[in-house]
Design an enzyme around this catalytic site. Structure first.
Site, mmCIF file in Angstrom:
data_model
loop_
_atom_site.group_PDB
_atom_site.id
_atom_site.type_symbol
_atom_site.label_atom_id
_atom_site.label_comp_id
_atom_site.label_asym_id
_atom_site.label_seq_id
_atom_site.Cartn_x
_atom_site.Cartn_y
_atom_site.Cartn_z
ATOM 1 N N SER A 1 3.021 -2.758 10.225
ATOM 2 C CA SER A 1 4.471 -2.762 10.436
ATOM 3 C C SER A 1 5.134 -4.087 10.063
ATOM 4 C CB SER A 1 4.799 -2.365 11.881
ATOM 5 O OG SER A 1 4.328 -1.058 12.140
ATOM 6 N N GLU B 1 -5.807 -5.576 10.051
ATOM 7 C CA GLU B 1 -4.807 -4.547 10.312
ATOM 8 C C GLU B 1 -5.113 -3.871 11.650
ATOM 9 O OE1 GLU B 1 -2.641 -3.199 6.634
ATOM 10 O OE2 GLU B 1 -4.365 -1.894 6.803
ATOM 11 N N GLY C 1 1.969 1.647 10.744
ATOM 12 C CA GLY C 1 2.911 2.767 10.676
ATOM 13 C C GLY C 1 3.560 3.109 12.006
ATOM 14 N N GLY D 1 2.633 -1.266 4.282
ATOM 15 C CA GLY D 1 2.764 0.135 3.910
ATOM 16 C C GLY D 1 4.230 0.506 3.748
ATOM 17 N N GLY D 2 4.812 1.056 4.801
ATOM 18 C CA GLY D 2 6.169 1.609 4.752
ATOM 19 C C GLY D 2 7.197 0.707 4.081
ATOM 20 N N ASN E 1 0.855 -1.188 0.000
ATOM 21 C CA ASN E 1 0.000 0.000 0.000
ATOM 22 C C ASN E 1 0.894 1.242 0.000
ATOM 23 O OD1 ASN E 1 -1.895 1.977 0.387
ATOM 24 N ND2 ASN E 1 -2.364 1.436 2.512
ATOM 25 N N TRP E 2 0.914 1.928 -1.134
ATOM 26 C CA TRP E 2 1.805 3.093 -1.259
ATOM 27 C C TRP E 2 1.241 4.334 -0.573
ATOM 28 C CZ3 TRP E 2 3.680 3.087 -7.099
ATOM 29 C CH2 TRP E 2 4.423 1.923 -7.336
ATOM 30 N N LYS E 3 -0.020 4.284 -0.183
ATOM 31 C CA LYS E 3 -0.681 5.449 0.423
ATOM 32 C C LYS E 3 -0.488 6.677 -0.474
ATOM 33 C CE LYS E 3 0.201 3.303 4.831
ATOM 34 N NZ LYS E 3 -0.013 3.388 6.255
ATOM 35 N N GLU F 1 -7.022 4.378 7.607
ATOM 36 C CA GLU F 1 -6.805 5.815 7.373
ATOM 37 C C GLU F 1 -8.019 6.430 6.682
ATOM 38 O OE1 GLU F 1 -3.005 5.462 5.435
ATOM 39 O OE2 GLU F 1 -2.148 4.769 7.326
ATOM 40 N N HIS G 1 -9.636 0.957 4.426
ATOM 41 C CA HIS G 1 -8.381 1.111 5.177
ATOM 42 C C HIS G 1 -8.626 2.016 6.387
ATOM 43 C CE1 HIS G 1 -4.265 2.281 6.159
ATOM 44 N NE2 HIS G 1 -3.896 1.174 5.531
HETATM 45 C C1 PEP Z 1 -0.947 -0.145 5.805
HETATM 46 O O1 PEP Z 1 -0.899 0.996 5.385
HETATM 47 O O2 PEP Z 1 -1.888 -0.864 5.479
HETATM 48 C C2 PEP Z 1 0.115 -0.631 6.690
HETATM 49 C C3 PEP Z 1 0.003 -1.817 7.201
HETATM 50 O O3 PEP Z 1 1.176 0.232 6.906
HETATM 51 P P1 PEP Z 1 2.572 -0.153 7.632
HETATM 52 O O4 PEP Z 1 3.071 -1.427 7.015
HETATM 53 O O5 PEP Z 1 3.463 1.010 7.346
HETATM 54 O O6 PEP Z 1 2.289 -0.347 9.077
#
Ligand code: PEP
Length: 276
Positions: free
Chosen positions: A232, A186, A192, A253-254, A11-13, A112, A110
């Site tokens: 994470s 999640e 994050g 994500g990251g 997920n590039w957000k 966010e 999601h």
């Molecule tokens: C996400 O955005 O769905 C996510 C899991 O982010 P991260 O891996 O950065 O925690």
């Protein structure tokens, strides 16, 4: 046994311009042969290992072009799509727009989107129903906050979010549970933050979700539904999470933003497929 294979979704957000999108794909293509184990080719060829990236809206077309020339299959998903096919919904995009680009995957719900953009169980359900009906694959995100976990309410929250986001069993919903619906667990406290659920916590939540799906739609539909863990995930913790029987992949994500760590996550996916 990874009966549903392994899906690694990045997920590039709100990251990567068009230029950076091209650079990401070029680096992944250039480094794939040395970063992935030999077993990855057959895992990709049989569909047991699947890769997906989820770029921002503007980069979807560029990502699709690059994905067509990638060294291995990479699906491209949108981060969101409206339940209506067209209309007065400023800032949204629709299923037919995505289909014209050849996109068949959409992320939905999601945390966010729920936290910052007013997404509710109800809007998430409308998107899920409409997008599955239109033939999309949907990655549906659910998960508890830190406070809810500390109060022992994790199962209650997952039950509410899952049943709120899915069509009623009696409305022929089981026909959608053919592998096109993917659920991403999640925990909000892990997104994050660098705090990852332990494999035991992830497996417990995923087993709960599998049971909820079984109770509502039957064991066959439940067994076809991949359950991803997100929060994470990194190349360092991916092996232990993917070893859990009910963890069928990761939403990342990251750590998905660096080509080398995206490839390292796919390498972990290939190892998990090879071990089963
Ligand atoms: C996400 O955005 O769905 C996510 C899991 O982010 P991260 O891996 O950065 O925690």
């Amino acid at each position: 046994m990874k009966t549903r294979g392994v899906l690694i979704a990045g997920n590039w957000k709100m990251n990567f311009t068009l230029r950076e999108t091209g650079e990401f794909f070029a680096k992944v293509k250039g480094d794939a042969a040395k970063a992935l184990p030999a077993s990855a080719s057959s895992a990709f060829a049989t569909g047991r290992l699947r890769a997906c990236v989820i770029p921002p809206m503007l980069s979807l077309g560029r990502a699709m072009e690059a994905a067509r020339e990638a060294a291995f299959p990479i699906a491209v998903a949108a981060q969101n799509a409206h339940w209506e096919k067209k209309g007065a919904f400023t800032g949204e995009l629709s299923g037919p727009m995505l289909q014209e680009l050849g996109i068949s995957w959409v992320l939905n719900g999601h945390s966010e989107r729920r936290q910052y953009f007013g997404e509710t169980d109800e809007t998430v359900r409308k998107r899920t129903e409409s997008l599955l009906e239109q033939g999309f694959r949907v990655i549906l995100c659910i998960g508890e906050t830190r406070e809810e976990r500390e109060k022992g309410r994790t199962t209650e929250v997952l039950t509410r979010q899952l049943s709120g986001a899915l069509p009623e069993a009696g409305k022929g919903a089981a026909k959608f549970l053919d592998g096109r619906l993917v659920i991403a667990y999640e925990p909000v406290w892990a997104i994050g933050t660098g705090l990852t659920a332990t494999p035991a916590q992830a497996e417990e939540a995923h087993a709960t979700l599998r049971k909820l799906l079984t109770d509502r739609f039957g064991s066959e539909a439940a067994s076809h539904t991949p359950l991803l863990y997100g929060g994470s995930v990194t190349p360092e913790n991916a092996d232990s999470l993917l070893a859990c029987p009910n963890v069928d992949g990761a939403l990342v994500g990251g750590a998905s933003l660096k080509p080398e760590s995206f490839l390292a996550l796919l390498a972990a996916g290939a190892r998990a497929c090879a071990q089963s």
